[in-house]
Design a protein around this motif. Structure first.
Motif, mmCIF file in Angstrom:
data_model
loop_
_atom_site.group_PDB
_atom_site.id
_atom_site.type_symbol
_atom_site.label_atom_id
_atom_site.label_comp_id
_atom_site.label_asym_id
_atom_site.label_seq_id
_atom_site.Cartn_x
_atom_site.Cartn_y
_atom_site.Cartn_z
ATOM 1 N N LEU A 124 0.829 -1.211 0.000
ATOM 2 C CA LEU A 124 0.000 0.000 0.000
ATOM 3 C C LEU A 124 0.864 1.262 0.000
ATOM 4 C CD1 LEU A 124 -2.833 -0.966 2.535
ATOM 5 C CD2 LEU A 124 -2.752 -1.307 0.063
ATOM 6 N N VAL A 125 1.954 1.239 0.766
ATOM 7 C CA VAL A 125 2.859 2.398 0.807
ATOM 8 C C VAL A 125 3.513 2.616 -0.556
ATOM 9 C CG1 VAL A 125 5.006 3.284 1.804
ATOM 10 C CG2 VAL A 125 3.286 2.242 3.280
ATOM 11 N N LEU A 126 3.902 1.538 -1.210
ATOM 12 C CA LEU A 126 4.509 1.658 -2.539
ATOM 13 C C LEU A 126 3.547 2.302 -3.528
ATOM 14 C CD1 LEU A 126 6.393 -1.764 -2.876
ATOM 15 C CD2 LEU A 126 7.376 0.490 -2.434
ATOM 16 N N PHE A 127 2.277 1.925 -3.472
ATOM 17 C CA PHE A 127 1.273 2.573 -4.328
ATOM 18 C C PHE A 127 1.265 4.083 -4.097
ATOM 19 C CE2 PHE A 127 -1.141 -1.611 -4.443
ATOM 20 C CZ PHE A 127 -0.990 -1.791 -5.800
ATOM 21 N N LEU A 128 1.324 4.492 -2.834
ATOM 22 C CA LEU A 128 1.221 5.914 -2.492
ATOM 23 C C LEU A 128 2.447 6.703 -2.937
ATOM 24 C CD1 LEU A 128 -0.330 5.543 1.081
ATOM 25 C CD2 LEU A 128 -1.508 6.282 -0.992
ATOM 26 N N VAL A 129 3.651 6.208 -2.642
ATOM 27 C CA VAL A 129 4.857 6.965 -2.995
ATOM 28 C C VAL A 129 5.084 6.955 -4.509
ATOM 29 C CG1 VAL A 129 5.913 6.504 -0.757
ATOM 30 C CG2 VAL A 129 6.408 4.976 -2.676
ATOM 31 N N TYR A 130 4.532 5.966 -5.189
ATOM 32 C CA TYR A 130 4.639 5.919 -6.642
ATOM 33 C C TYR A 130 3.768 6.991 -7.294
ATOM 34 C CZ TYR A 130 4.402 3.960 -11.393
ATOM 35 O OH TYR A 130 4.462 3.769 -12.764
ATOM 36 N N SER A 131 2.597 7.253 -6.723
ATOM 37 C CA SER A 131 1.602 8.089 -7.402
ATOM 38 C C SER A 131 1.535 9.525 -6.901
ATOM 39 C CB SER A 131 0.210 7.451 -7.251
ATOM 40 O OG SER A 131 0.174 6.164 -7.831
ATOM 41 N N PHE A 132 1.818 9.760 -5.626
ATOM 42 C CA PHE A 132 1.541 11.065 -5.023
ATOM 43 C C PHE A 132 2.805 11.866 -4.737
ATOM 44 C CE2 PHE A 132 -2.646 9.389 -3.080
ATOM 45 C CZ PHE A 132 -3.323 9.681 -4.260
ATOM 46 N N LYS A 133 2.670 13.173 -4.840
ATOM 47 C CA LYS A 133 3.727 14.074 -4.417
ATOM 48 C C LYS A 133 3.787 14.070 -2.884
ATOM 49 C CE LYS A 133 3.142 17.048 -8.472
ATOM 50 N NZ LYS A 133 2.776 18.392 -8.968
ATOM 51 N N PRO A 134 4.936 14.404 -2.269
ATOM 52 C CA PRO A 134 6.113 15.013 -2.887
ATOM 53 C C PRO A 134 7.053 14.040 -3.584
ATOM 54 C CG PRO A 134 6.465 14.765 -0.543
ATOM 55 C CD PRO A 134 5.054 14.325 -0.792
ATOM 56 N N LEU A 135 6.940 12.733 -3.341
ATOM 57 C CA LEU A 135 7.869 11.795 -3.973
ATOM 58 C C LEU A 135 7.480 11.512 -5.421
ATOM 59 C CD1 LEU A 135 8.502 9.266 -1.053
ATOM 60 C CD2 LEU A 135 9.984 11.104 -1.851
ATOM 61 N N ARG A 136 6.265 11.040 -5.633
ATOM 62 C CA ARG A 136 5.757 10.672 -6.964
ATOM 63 C C ARG A 136 6.853 10.005 -7.794
ATOM 64 N NH1 ARG A 136 1.545 10.791 -10.336
ATOM 65 N NH2 ARG A 136 1.829 11.398 -12.513
ATOM 66 N N LEU A 137 7.251 8.837 -7.346
ATOM 67 C CA LEU A 137 8.340 8.110 -7.985
ATOM 68 C C LEU A 137 7.969 7.577 -9.368
ATOM 69 C CD1 LEU A 137 9.717 6.201 -4.879
ATOM 70 C CD2 LEU A 137 10.610 8.265 -5.959
ATOM 71 N N LYS A 138 6.721 7.743 -9.740
ATOM 72 C CA LYS A 138 6.307 7.365 -11.097
ATOM 73 C C LYS A 138 7.143 8.090 -12.138
ATOM 74 C CE LYS A 138 2.207 6.989 -14.031
ATOM 75 N NZ LYS A 138 0.727 7.072 -14.063
ATOM 76 N N GLU A 139 7.540 9.317 -11.827
ATOM 77 C CA GLU A 139 8.326 10.117 -12.761
ATOM 78 C C GLU A 139 9.805 10.015 -12.425
ATOM 79 O OE1 GLU A 139 6.703 13.920 -14.072
ATOM 80 O OE2 GLU A 139 4.982 13.576 -12.771
ATOM 81 N N SER A 140 10.291 8.796 -12.325
ATOM 82 C CA SER A 140 11.708 8.543 -12.066
ATOM 83 C C SER A 140 12.038 7.132 -12.524
ATOM 84 C CB SER A 140 12.027 8.699 -10.576
ATOM 85 O OG SER A 140 11.441 7.642 -9.831
ATOM 86 N N VAL A 141 13.320 6.864 -12.700
ATOM 87 C CA VAL A 141 13.731 5.515 -13.068
ATOM 88 C C VAL A 141 13.446 4.543 -11.933
ATOM 89 C CG1 VAL A 141 15.693 4.086 -13.769
ATOM 90 C CG2 VAL A 141 15.482 6.419 -14.647
#
Length: 454
Positions: A124-141
């Motif tokens: 569940l945490v991975l879903f959140l940090v992948y999609s939401f700012k401030p991290l939004r890791l979706k826009e990273s390698v």
């Protein structure tokens, strides 16, 4: 009526039809495989199956809603459909919270060990940090690894840990390690392929996905020369380690490979894809259809009492509910056929194609997709696809069609060698693709001479 509307909204948020057969079925493979040695009786096995099914479904729905919530602004810029924009952000957020809580509650009801709860919370945490700012890791390698982890690695590990009983021997450690590596490669293939498909729309939305950062050509080389071969090797290693318990999964892979190769040689040009697409289709269908059934067959041979699991699996994942795809162009309304490809124009070194289609007029099944492809002189061409602002709504209203059409733009690069030759035959193909078949719906052939190319 309100109940029906509420259920429709939940389905829209969760997008169940996009992943149910594709992802859920083979996540049960470790559960099935370890069942005979777990000491579970039939009632406990059925209870665990239902709870694990509920967990997978709730967690996947949570992830899809969270992903759509994080993409609202980007999808608006790219004119892409987003369920959270249409249904409202607050209802979508409430739905996501409910799915997340439900996923944890189901594990608690099933008496899952603490390690499974840790992995579930991690997912569940991975879903959140992948999609939401401030991290939004979706826009990273790094986002590639995150996606592979929450979509493949963690669910596979949960299914394994929930069933495994006994000491962790060297055999089981090697089997688990190779299975996790296999799932990691499968996840990387899936997310890189998805980002390649969305490349043009992501660029127009101003996103910085991993594929945009490293470049599409390099991403395709990663797939072809690193990720897909590694996925195949780790799959084979996993099945070879599993030979100690049963030879059926390996035999299933061998038989499937022969059948797939025979069918591939008989296919027409329009139903063939590039090398990467062909291998992806080969692996995905084996995961979805053959591997779970081969594993269940091995389980039933070892412990016939578990036969009800085979019935459940067939009902849930192999019986098609709803209408089948039509096998001919006559099944499509003329208004749709006429506008599948509306404009083809050469701009610089690319062909730019515009068109649109209506999903509800083409299918009532959510697990059938419309695939658009381009061919240059008989070879599939690299094409960027983006969903464009709707430009045909008024036309469709004349046909009493209220649904908003799905408009698209394709950009197809013209190989330099073709320009020098001076002639190009461009074929545009629209096809049904569902888990069991591919049917060409419509094709349009255009010829360009040297004067039109230069």
């Amino acid at each position: 009526m309100m109940t029906s509307q509420f259920a429709s909204q939940i389905r829209a948020f969760g997008r169940f039809g996009e992943w149910w057969r594709y992802k859920i079925s083979y996540l049960f493979v470790p559960f099935y495989f370890l069942l005979p040695g777990s000491g579970a009786d039939v009632s406990l096995a059925l209870k665990s199956f239902v709870l694990l099914l509920g967990y997978f479904t709730a967690a996947a729905a949570f992830g899809h809603v969270i992903n759509d919530l994080g993409d609202v602004e980007a999808d608006e810029k790219a004119a892409k459909v987003n369920s959270c924009s249409q249904g409202g952000r607050v209802p979508a957020l409430v739905t996501a919270v409910c799915f997340g809580v439900l996923s944890i509650m189901l594990l608690w009801l099933g008496g899952a060990p603490w390690a499974v709860f840790v992995m579930a919370f991690l997912e569940l945490v991975l879903f959140l940090v992948y999609s939401f700012k401030p991290l939004r890791l979706k826009e990273s390698v790094t986002g590639l690894l995150i996606d592979a982890a929450y979509a493949h690695v963690v669910p596979f590990a949960i299914a394994t840990w929930l069933t495994f009983e006994g000491p962790v021997t060297a055999l089981y450690a090697a089997l688990f390690a190779s299975a996790i590596a296999w799932q990691g490669m499968a996840g990387l293939r899936g997310i890189i392929g998805h980002q390649l498909e969305d490349l043009l729309g992501d660029k127009e939305a101003g996103l910085r996905t991993a594929v945009i950062q490293i470049g599409a050509d390099r991403a395709r080389r990663w797939l072809r020369y690193c990720i897909i071969p590694a996925e195949g090797l780790f799959l084979l290693a996993t099945l070879l380690w599993a030979l100690v318990l049963s030879p059926l999964p390996v035999l299933a892979l061998l038989v499937y490979s022969v059948i797939w190769e025979v069918k591939r040689r008989r296919q027409t040009r329009s139903s063939q894809g590039g090398v990467d697409q062909a291998w992806a289709g080969f692996l995905d269908r084996f995961y979805r259809e053959w591997l779970p059934l081969a594993t269940l067959a091995a389980v039933i041979i070892a412990a016939p009492k578990f036969w009800p699991l085979l019935v459940l699996h067939l009902v849930l994942f192999h019986i098609s509910w709803g209408s089948r795809a039509p096998g001919s162009r006559r099944a499509i309304p003329p208004a749709v056929v006429d506008h599948l490809f509306t404009r083809v124009e050469k701009k610089g070194g690319i062909f730019e194609v515009e068109g649109c289609y209506l999903t509800s007029q083409l299918t009532t099944r959510t697990d059938i997709n419309i695939i658009l492809s381009a061919w240059i002189d008989g070879a599939q061409a690299s094409a960027e696809l983006a969903y464009a602002p709707n430009r045909f709504s008024d036309f469709y209203r004349k046909y009493h069609i209220e649904e908003t059409p799905v408009s698209f733009t394709m950009r197809i690069k013209i190989p330099e060698a073709k320009v020098k030759v001076g002639k190009v035959e461009l074929t545009l193909v629209a096809a049904w693709v569902n888990p069991k078949e591919r049917v060409e719906l419509f094709s349009k052939m255009l010829r360009f001479d040297r004067g039109q190319l230069v």
